[in-house]
Write a protein that holds these residues in place. Structure first.
Motif, PDB file in Angstrom:
ATOM      1  N   ARG A  34      58.936  75.968 109.493  1.00 34.12           N
ATOM      2  CA  ARG A  34      58.529  76.963 110.495  1.00 34.12           C
ATOM      3  C   ARG A  34      59.361  76.824 111.774  1.00 34.12           C
ATOM      4  O   ARG A  34      59.864  77.803 112.316  1.00 34.12           O
ATOM      5  N   GLU A  35      59.511  75.609 112.263  1.00 36.14           N
ATOM      6  CA  GLU A  35      60.199  75.385 113.540  1.00 36.14           C
ATOM      7  C   GLU A  35      61.705  75.570 113.449  1.00 36.14           C
ATOM      8  O   GLU A  35      62.345  75.958 114.423  1.00 36.14           O
ATOM      9  N   THR A  36      62.279  75.260 112.301  1.00 35.79           N
ATOM     10  CA  THR A  36      63.736  75.379 112.155  1.00 35.79           C
ATOM     11  C   THR A  36      64.166  76.738 111.630  1.00 35.79           C
ATOM     12  O   THR A  36      65.327  77.124 111.773  1.00 35.79           O
ATOM     13  N   GLY A  37      63.227  77.444 110.993  1.00 36.43           N
ATOM     14  CA  GLY A  37      63.577  78.714 110.364  1.00 36.43           C
ATOM     15  C   GLY A  37      64.337  78.527 109.061  1.00 36.43           C
ATOM     16  O   GLY A  37      64.950  79.472 108.554  1.00 36.43           O
ATOM     17  N   LEU A  38      64.284  77.330 108.497  1.00 36.07           N
ATOM     18  CA  LEU A  38      65.011  77.015 107.264  1.00 36.07           C
ATOM     19  C   LEU A  38      64.050  76.915 106.082  1.00 36.07           C
ATOM     20  O   LEU A  38      62.867  76.593 106.250  1.00 36.07           O
ATOM     21  N   GLN A  39      64.577  77.165 104.905  1.00 36.80           N
ATOM     22  CA  GLN A  39      63.803  76.994 103.684  1.00 36.80           C
ATOM     23  C   GLN A  39      63.823  75.525 103.268  1.00 36.80           C
ATOM     24  O   GLN A  39      64.694  74.752 103.677  1.00 36.80           O
ATOM     25  N   LYS A  40      62.857  75.165 102.417  1.00 32.17           N
ATOM     26  CA  LYS A  40      62.740  73.773 101.967  1.00 32.17           C
ATOM     27  C   LYS A  40      64.035  73.273 101.326  1.00 32.17           C
ATOM     28  O   LYS A  40      64.482  72.153 101.582  1.00 32.17           O
ATOM     29  N   GLY A  41      64.652  74.098 100.509  1.00 28.94           N
ATOM     30  CA  GLY A  41      65.884  73.699  99.838  1.00 28.94           C
ATOM     31  C   GLY A  41      67.001  73.383 100.820  1.00 28.94           C
ATOM     32  O   GLY A  41      67.787  72.454 100.611  1.00 28.94           O
ATOM     33  N   SER A  42      67.071  74.159 101.886  1.00 29.20           N
ATOM     34  CA  SER A  42      68.092  73.921 102.912  1.00 29.20           C
ATOM     35  C   SER A  42      67.841  72.602 103.641  1.00 29.20           C
ATOM     36  O   SER A  42      68.776  71.857 103.934  1.00 29.20           O
ATOM     37  N   ILE A  43      66.584  72.320 103.907  1.00 29.90           N
ATOM     38  CA  ILE A  43      66.234  71.053 104.570  1.00 29.90           C
ATOM     39  C   ILE A  43      66.583  69.882 103.660  1.00 29.90           C
ATOM     40  O   ILE A  43      67.213  68.911 104.083  1.00 29.90           O
ATOM     41  N   TYR A  44      66.210  69.986 102.400  1.00 30.12           N
ATOM     42  CA  TYR A  44      66.467  68.888 101.467  1.00 30.12           C
ATOM     43  C   TYR A  44      67.936  68.819 101.016  1.00 30.12           C
ATOM     44  O   TYR A  44      68.329  67.872 100.366  1.00 30.12           O
ATOM     45  N   ASN A  45      68.706  69.795 101.418  1.00 28.58           N
ATOM     46  CA  ASN A  45      70.146  69.718 101.227  1.00 28.58           C
ATOM     47  C   ASN A  45      70.760  68.689 102.178  1.00 28.58           C
ATOM     48  O   ASN A  45      71.827  68.147 101.906  1.00 28.58           O
ATOM     49  N   HIS A  46      70.053  68.419 103.284  1.00 26.58           N
ATOM     50  CA  HIS A  46      70.535  67.494 104.316  1.00 26.58           C
ATOM     51  C   HIS A  46      69.802  66.152 104.297  1.00 26.58           C
ATOM     52  O   HIS A  46      70.316  65.163 104.834  1.00 26.58           O
TER      53      HIS A  46
END
Length: 197
Positions: A34-46
């Motif tokens: 919610r705070e980053t505006g990113l999807q879970k997959g994008s977060i777990y890409n990093h």
């Protein structure tokens, strides 16, 4: 800055703010999304998992607070004024904390002491660093002749940091700077009476 690096830093920054307000157990990947505006997959890409995010987010928050303390010390010449500058970093914790949500070390120490060993260990390292900063200022004051040479620098550095942390905690609890400011006044009296020559 490469896009991937910028995205990773954005995740860390937003996670650090959430972590300091909500705590480890209150923080979810959904909150970070919610705070980053990113999807879970994008977060777990990093990041591999929530723990990796949390550890980096905590260290990010600690670095910001540490910079506030170090800049406060660097802005003063005398050891006495350096100690006062350290004490005053959190003087307006309600309106202008060095990091949103108060002291990240104290927040994580309370949140993770019995539930997340690695995070608790990082909090210990961070708090030890703050105590070392005070210790070094005390040593500098002895070398310049401002402070009494027979004081127990280790014990006094622990005392000063615990008084500051306690004041921050109670001020946050009661939503008032009164408690940290009262502690600061007493700390200044203590420094004049027991530390200064």
């Amino acid at each position: 800055m490469r896009k991937g690096v910028a995205t990773r830093e954005h995740i860390i920054q937003k996670s650090a703010e959430l972590l300091n307000i909500q705590g480890y157990h209150g923080l979810s990947i959904s909150d970070i999304m919610r705070e980053t505006g990113l999807q879970k997959g994008s977060i777990y890409n990093h990041f591999q998992n929530k723990d990796e995010i949390v550890l980096e987010a905590f260290n990010y928050a600690v670095d910001i607070v540490k910079n506030h303390f170090e800049n406060a010390v660097a802005s003063q010449k005398s050891a006495y004024d350096q100690l006062l500058a350290i004490i005053r970093v959190y003087e307006n914790v309600m309106e202008a904390p060095p990091f949103v949500g108060g002291c990240p070390v104290m927040n994580i120490a309370v949140d993770s002491d019995d539930t997340h060993a690695e995070l608790a260990e990082q909090a210990q390292v961070a708090l030890s660093s703050f105590m070392d900063l005070v210790y070094n200022v005390l040593q500098y004051g002895i070398e310049t002749g401002e402070f009494k040479s027979d004081m127990d620098k280790r014990m006094i550095s622990h005392f000063i940091i615990t008084i500051i942390e306690g004041g921050v905690m109670i001020s946050k609890l009661f939503h008032s700077n009164e408690y940290i400011q009262d502690n600061n006044k007493l700390l200044i009296d203590f420094i004049k009476q027991y530390i200064c020559k």
